[in-house]
Scaffold this active site. Sequence first.
Site, PDB file in Angstrom:
ATOM      1  N   ARG A  80       7.633  15.905  60.199  1.00 48.39           N
ATOM      2  CA  ARG A  80       7.069  17.247  60.865  1.00 48.39           C
ATOM      3  C   ARG A  80       8.162  18.127  60.334  1.00 48.39           C
ATOM      4  O   ARG A  80       9.429  18.056  60.280  1.00 48.39           O
ATOM      5  CB  ARG A  80       7.299  17.241  62.292  1.00 48.39           C
ATOM      6  CG  ARG A  80       6.925  18.496  62.902  1.00 48.39           C
ATOM      7  CD  ARG A  80       6.971  18.532  64.308  1.00 48.39           C
ATOM      8  NE  ARG A  80       6.663  19.928  64.895  1.00 48.39           N
ATOM      9  CZ  ARG A  80       7.465  20.667  65.524  1.00 48.39           C
ATOM     10  NH1 ARG A  80       8.534  20.276  65.794  1.00 48.39           N
ATOM     11  NH2 ARG A  80       7.192  21.993  65.729  1.00 48.39           N
ATOM     12  N   HIS A 124       7.604  28.217  62.841  1.00 47.41           N
ATOM     13  CA  HIS A 124       9.005  27.691  63.440  1.00 47.41           C
ATOM     14  C   HIS A 124       9.959  28.975  63.505  1.00 47.41           C
ATOM     15  O   HIS A 124      11.082  28.670  63.044  1.00 47.41           O
ATOM     16  CB  HIS A 124       9.492  26.525  62.974  1.00 47.41           C
ATOM     17  CG  HIS A 124      10.086  25.616  63.907  1.00 47.41           C
ATOM     18  ND1 HIS A 124       9.984  24.359  64.155  1.00 47.41           N
ATOM     19  CD2 HIS A 124      11.213  25.965  64.483  1.00 47.41           C
ATOM     20  CE1 HIS A 124      10.937  23.746  64.964  1.00 47.41           C
ATOM     21  NE2 HIS A 124      11.829  24.771  65.293  1.00 47.41           N
ATOM     22  N   GLU A 169       6.822  26.396  70.020  1.00 49.51           N
ATOM     23  CA  GLU A 169       7.518  26.929  71.244  1.00 49.51           C
ATOM     24  C   GLU A 169       7.538  28.431  71.175  1.00 49.51           C
ATOM     25  O   GLU A 169       8.235  29.268  71.307  1.00 49.51           O
ATOM     26  CB  GLU A 169       9.039  26.616  70.998  1.00 49.51           C
ATOM     27  CG  GLU A 169       9.332  24.826  71.019  1.00 49.51           C
ATOM     28  CD  GLU A 169      10.677  24.488  71.068  1.00 49.51           C
ATOM     29  OE1 GLU A 169      11.577  25.528  71.291  1.00 49.51           O
ATOM     30  OE2 GLU A 169      10.897  23.539  71.418  1.00 49.51           O
ATOM     31  N   ASN A 295       7.600  19.398  72.726  1.00 47.09           N
ATOM     32  CA  ASN A 295       9.037  19.170  72.665  1.00 47.09           C
ATOM     33  C   ASN A 295       9.704  19.053  74.205  1.00 47.09           C
ATOM     34  O   ASN A 295       9.624  19.913  74.868  1.00 47.09           O
ATOM     35  CB  ASN A 295       9.427  20.274  71.885  1.00 47.09           C
ATOM     36  CG  ASN A 295       8.891  20.598  70.487  1.00 47.09           C
ATOM     37  OD1 ASN A 295       8.242  19.646  70.220  1.00 47.09           O
ATOM     38  ND2 ASN A 295       9.264  21.490  70.004  1.00 47.09           N
ATOM     39  N   TYR A 297      13.138  18.055  75.973  1.00 46.24           N
ATOM     40  CA  TYR A 297      14.725  17.576  75.866  1.00 46.24           C
ATOM     41  C   TYR A 297      15.276  17.160  77.303  1.00 46.24           C
ATOM     42  O   TYR A 297      16.131  16.416  77.463  1.00 46.24           O
ATOM     43  CB  TYR A 297      15.443  19.036  75.457  1.00 46.24           C
ATOM     44  CG  TYR A 297      15.118  19.031  73.628  1.00 46.24           C
ATOM     45  CD1 TYR A 297      15.690  18.133  73.116  1.00 46.24           C
ATOM     46  CD2 TYR A 297      14.027  19.574  73.494  1.00 46.24           C
ATOM     47  CE1 TYR A 297      15.651  18.299  71.627  1.00 46.24           C
ATOM     48  CE2 TYR A 297      13.769  20.041  72.044  1.00 46.24           C
ATOM     49  CZ  TYR A 297      14.776  19.230  71.215  1.00 46.24           C
ATOM     50  OH  TYR A 297      14.273  19.177  69.873  1.00 46.24           O
ATOM     51  N   GLU A 350       9.016  16.847  69.489  1.00 48.55           N
ATOM     52  CA  GLU A 350      10.511  16.850  69.473  1.00 48.55           C
ATOM     53  C   GLU A 350      11.111  16.228  70.502  1.00 48.55           C
ATOM     54  O   GLU A 350      10.651  16.437  71.691  1.00 48.55           O
ATOM     55  CB  GLU A 350      11.064  18.291  69.222  1.00 48.55           C
ATOM     56  CG  GLU A 350      10.648  19.008  67.895  1.00 48.55           C
ATOM     57  CD  GLU A 350      11.342  20.503  68.092  1.00 48.55           C
ATOM     58  OE1 GLU A 350      12.369  20.657  68.764  1.00 48.55           O
ATOM     59  OE2 GLU A 350      10.873  21.416  67.262  1.00 48.55           O
TER      60      GLU A 350
HETATM   61  C1  FCB Z   1      13.844  23.208  70.078  1.00 53.09           C
HETATM   62  C2  FCB Z   1      13.592  23.733  68.365  1.00 53.09           C
HETATM   63  C3  FCB Z   1      14.171  23.134  67.413  1.00 53.09           C
HETATM   64  C4  FCB Z   1      15.597  22.726  67.719  1.00 53.09           C
HETATM   65  C5  FCB Z   1      15.733  21.859  69.044  1.00 53.09           C
HETATM   66  C6  FCB Z   1      16.995  21.467  69.371  1.00 53.09           C
HETATM   67  O1  FCB Z   1      13.779  24.274  70.850  1.00 53.09           O
HETATM   68  O2  FCB Z   1      12.126  23.825  68.296  1.00 53.09           O
HETATM   69  O3  FCB Z   1      14.201  23.887  66.195  1.00 53.09           O
HETATM   70  O4  FCB Z   1      16.554  23.514  67.757  1.00 53.09           O
HETATM   71  O5  FCB Z   1      15.133  22.732  70.105  1.00 53.09           O
END
Ligand code: FCB
Length: 448
Positions: A80, A124, A169, A295, A297, A350
């Site tokens: 990607r 992006h 995002e 994405n 985290y 992500e």
């Molecule tokens: C996301 C972004 C990516 C990277 C990660 C840690 O928000 O899409 O570019 O910075 O976080």
Amino acid sequence: MTDDLHRRLPPDFVWGVATAAFQIEGAAHADGKGESIWDRFCRVPGAIADASNGDVACDHYHRVDADLDLVASLGVDAYRFSVSWPRVLPRGQGDWNEAGLAFYDRLVDGLLARGIRPYLTLNHWDLPQALQDRGGWAARDTLQHFVDYARGIQRRLGDRLAAITTHNEPWVIAMLGHDQGNFAPGIQDKAVAMQVAHHLLVSHGLALQALRADGAKAPLGIVLNLGAAAAATDSPEDLARMRLDDARGRRWYTDALFKGQYPAEVLAELGAAAPRVEAGDMATIATPMDYLGVNYYTRVVSSAGEPFDVKTSGLPLTDMGWEVYPQGLTELLLSLKRDYPELPPVYVTENGAAFPDTLVDGRVHDAARLRYLQDHIAAAADARDAGVPLAGYMVWSLLDNFEWSSGYAKRFGIVHVDYATQQRTPKDSALWLRDLMQRVRQRRATTA
Ligand code: FCB
């Protein structure tokens, strides 16, 4: 159990690694590239923690062949990446920059030659500065420029792509870029931010319609950053706040995309800061997608009182100060399936973590990152077992890179980058992923 991950996901599951143009390419002024809003923002004193910029980054623009060999060495199915809009359209519109297009030709062909599927993202975050000068995402004209850019990229590359993502995002672009102002273009205005959020979604729908009218071959979708909703306590106040935060951060986007409406409670609290919505906009936003990228985290802990302090949660924290909470990925994916039963295929586009790595004798023993990836892949598999149409998983990130306003200090890569020499060193997490991919391939060979 982590050594059965290759068996927990189906043989056609797509495994990949992810990057983004501004974070790795460098060559900020090479071969006719125009200025982006991030090139400009990096010059604002204090904007970037280490006062760095994307001028060189990982120098991927000049090292693309070796970097693709690196991707191939991991054995993943998919890569990607994003296109730098100002590299191909230096002024955001008008004349195309052939050298820029040629770079992405070479990237896509290089992936295909190595048996890797290209997943392309159009936006992006590195909007051409020339368009920002005309109002950027707050200006309605930008929507048509985005559609023209999307059509040109499809014309040039579309027959060779595995997917085209419109935006990465939109929440980050809108809220960090235009409300909090700690990301480019550094604006602090809630009403502008909400107009930007709306325009991003409308431009997504317009692009999907235009790309399909042009005969799109690649599946089309969008990538959202979504956290898992949590409350600091079980008090009714904290739970109410959790629902509101979930509506602001997740359902604003997913209700619009899948139901063609914004959450009423968010519109009500916005009042005069609510975006101007033109006739037909909501139907445009709800143009059916071929896939949704997520994405993930960490979780978002809501509190009606003092902001929740992650240091009190007892969960491990990454170098970004984000809680490590793998089951949140399961919870999030299940919430999507619950709220939108007709959910298209979902990719985790992500997932990954920054930790303070050390390179010793050519090795990086990044045990915490490795564990993070294992636990999150297992959590993704749990969601799939529970009925979520999960089609793939991509690690953020292939390389240590420019982490936006954190600069180069935060390392998300599974491959270490020595910025002085541009030497790449696969960390233990990369070696583990390579082994996992070997088992995936063996299993495919035996189940074929
Ligand atoms: C996301 C972004 C990516 C990277 C990660 C840690 O928000 O899409 O570019 O910075 O976080």
